[in-house]
Design an enzyme around this catalytic site. Structure first.
Site, PDB file in Angstrom:
ATOM      1  N   ASN A  50      -4.418   6.274   7.570  1.00  0.00           N
ATOM      2  CA  ASN A  50      -3.863   6.961   8.770  1.00  0.00           C
ATOM      3  C   ASN A  50      -3.299   8.027   8.417  1.00  0.00           C
ATOM      4  O   ASN A  50      -2.626   8.881   9.346  1.00  0.00           O
ATOM      5  CB  ASN A  50      -3.474   6.255   9.806  1.00  0.00           C
TER       6      ASN A  50
ATOM      7  N   ASP B 246       9.811   1.987   0.398  1.00  0.00           N
ATOM      8  CA  ASP B 246       9.982   1.219   1.615  1.00  0.00           C
ATOM      9  C   ASP B 246      10.060  -0.296   1.494  1.00  0.00           C
ATOM     10  O   ASP B 246       9.656  -0.737   0.151  1.00  0.00           O
ATOM     11  CB  ASP B 246       8.774   1.561   2.505  1.00  0.00           C
TER      12      ASP B 246
ATOM     13  N   GLU C  94       4.647   6.421   9.966  1.00  0.00           N
ATOM     14  CA  GLU C  94       3.348   6.453  10.691  1.00  0.00           C
ATOM     15  C   GLU C  94       3.182   7.788  11.286  1.00  0.00           C
ATOM     16  O   GLU C  94       4.169   8.477  11.253  1.00  0.00           O
ATOM     17  CB  GLU C  94       3.424   5.382  11.621  1.00  0.00           C
TER      18      GLU C  94
ATOM     19  N   HIS D 292      -0.308   7.945   6.769  1.00  0.00           N
ATOM     20  CA  HIS D 292       1.056   7.517   6.362  1.00  0.00           C
ATOM     21  C   HIS D 292       1.406   7.856   5.024  1.00  0.00           C
ATOM     22  O   HIS D 292       0.429   7.725   4.127  1.00  0.00           O
ATOM     23  CB  HIS D 292       1.302   6.320   6.915  1.00  0.00           C
TER      24      HIS D 292
HETATM   25  C1  GLP Z   1       1.345   1.211   2.326  1.00  0.00           C
HETATM   26  C2  GLP Z   1       2.543   1.430   1.757  1.00  0.00           C
HETATM   27  C3  GLP Z   1       2.656   2.912   1.101  1.00  0.00           C
HETATM   28  C4  GLP Z   1       1.320   2.899   0.296  1.00  0.00           C
HETATM   29  C5  GLP Z   1       0.136   3.100   1.349  1.00  0.00           C
HETATM   30  C6  GLP Z   1      -1.244   2.989   0.481  1.00  0.00           C
HETATM   31  O1  GLP Z   1       1.315   0.694   3.541  1.00  0.00           O
HETATM   32  N1  GLP Z   1       3.731   1.567   2.568  1.00  0.00           N
HETATM   33  O2  GLP Z   1       3.672   3.273   0.298  1.00  0.00           O
HETATM   34  O3  GLP Z   1       1.232   4.157  -0.313  1.00  0.00           O
HETATM   35  O4  GLP Z   1       0.116   1.941   2.155  1.00  0.00           O
HETATM   36  O5  GLP Z   1      -1.351   1.647  -0.207  1.00  0.00           O
HETATM   37  P1  GLP Z   1      -2.527   1.545  -1.213  1.00  0.00           P
HETATM   38  O6  GLP Z   1      -2.096   2.171  -2.386  1.00  0.00           O
HETATM   39  O7  GLP Z   1      -2.700   0.008  -1.349  1.00  0.00           O
HETATM   40  O8  GLP Z   1      -3.776   1.898  -0.842  1.00  0.00           O
END
Ligand code: GLP
Length: 242
Positions: A136, A67, A143, A138
């Protein structure tokens, strides 16, 4: 779903890096799906070290990131392009032409989404997709409520996701409201999925993932339908699981 429980973040990173390195070493050509966020950073750090020690090469590897924020310049320190270059790509022997990250500044975003899907298909699909999970549920930026049939698309970020991700920005107001993300179906089409989870902030999400139903309200639950899905999670992340 195969769950590997480890003690802490360091062990999760080591297990993950070893799994990725094994796959890269087993194949002459490999398509690796990558994630951003705090979770995979430790694993990327180890991959860089092993690449420097020549235990591992990325010359035969093509990558696709999950993303990117819409509206951030590549040089913006909070863009996922910037993150990936600094946390991994600038330090390994990968051919830069083989790196793919959605372009969040594309004039025509629908075209960019279609182009991204085509690029994945023409690379032969993703062999191993690395994933993190949002609090949440995702995955990538899919989402809650996103269709399980979704391909790469534009998504409106929820206020909670923007709040959680504000820690990567100088000013919370700078967090974009939209992103391009691979869809659930794009992710599910990968040959193998690897989900990394660490910390007590993810304990509720892990409980719902493991003990809960498969539902579009909780995007990560789709992963449970994949025949080759591995979770590497630490004790804190699994603390609420029955
Ligand atoms: C973000 C990214 C995801 C990621 C997630 C968790 O919003 N878009 O690809 O896996 O949230 O992030 P983190 O590893 O910093 O907890």
């Amino acid at each position: 779903m195969k769950i590997i429980e480890v003690d802490n973040y360091e062990q999760m990173s080591l297990e993950a890096a070893e799994l990725i390195a094994n796959r890269l070493n087993e194949h002459n050509e490999f398509v690796l799906g990558l994630a951003t966020g705090g979770t995979p950073e430790g694993a990327y750090h180890l991959l860089i070290e092993w690449n420097k020690q020549r235990k591992l090469s990325f010359k035969h590897v093509t990558t696709f990131n999950l993303d990117e924020y819409i509206g951030l310049d590549r040089e913006h320190e909070s863009s996922y392009y910037y993150f990936m270059m600094n946390k991994l790509f600038n330090h390994i022997d990968i051919n830069k032409d083989k790196i793919h990250i959605p372009n969040g500044l594309a004039m025509n975003l629908a075209e960019e989404c279609a182009r991204y899907e085509e690029a994945i298909a023409s690379a032969g699909g993703i062999d191993l997709q690395v994933l993190g999970i949002g609090q949440n549920g995702h995955i990538a930026f899919n989402e809650p409520g996103t269709s399980f049939d979704s391909k790469t698309h534009v998504i409106e970020l929820t206020p909670s996701t923007r709040e959680v991700n504000a820690r990567f920005f100088n000013d919370p107001k700078e967090v974009p409201t939209k992103a391009i993300t691979m869809g659930i179906e794009s992710i599910m089409s990968s040959g193998e999925l690897l989900l990394l989870v660490s910390g007590k902030e993810k304990a509720d999400a892990m409980k719902r993932l493991i003990d809960g139903n498969i539902s579009e309200d909780f995007p990560a639950s789709a992963l449970k339908q994949h025949p080759s899905f591995t979770v590497i999670a630490d004790r804190e992340a699994l603390s609420k699981v029955k």
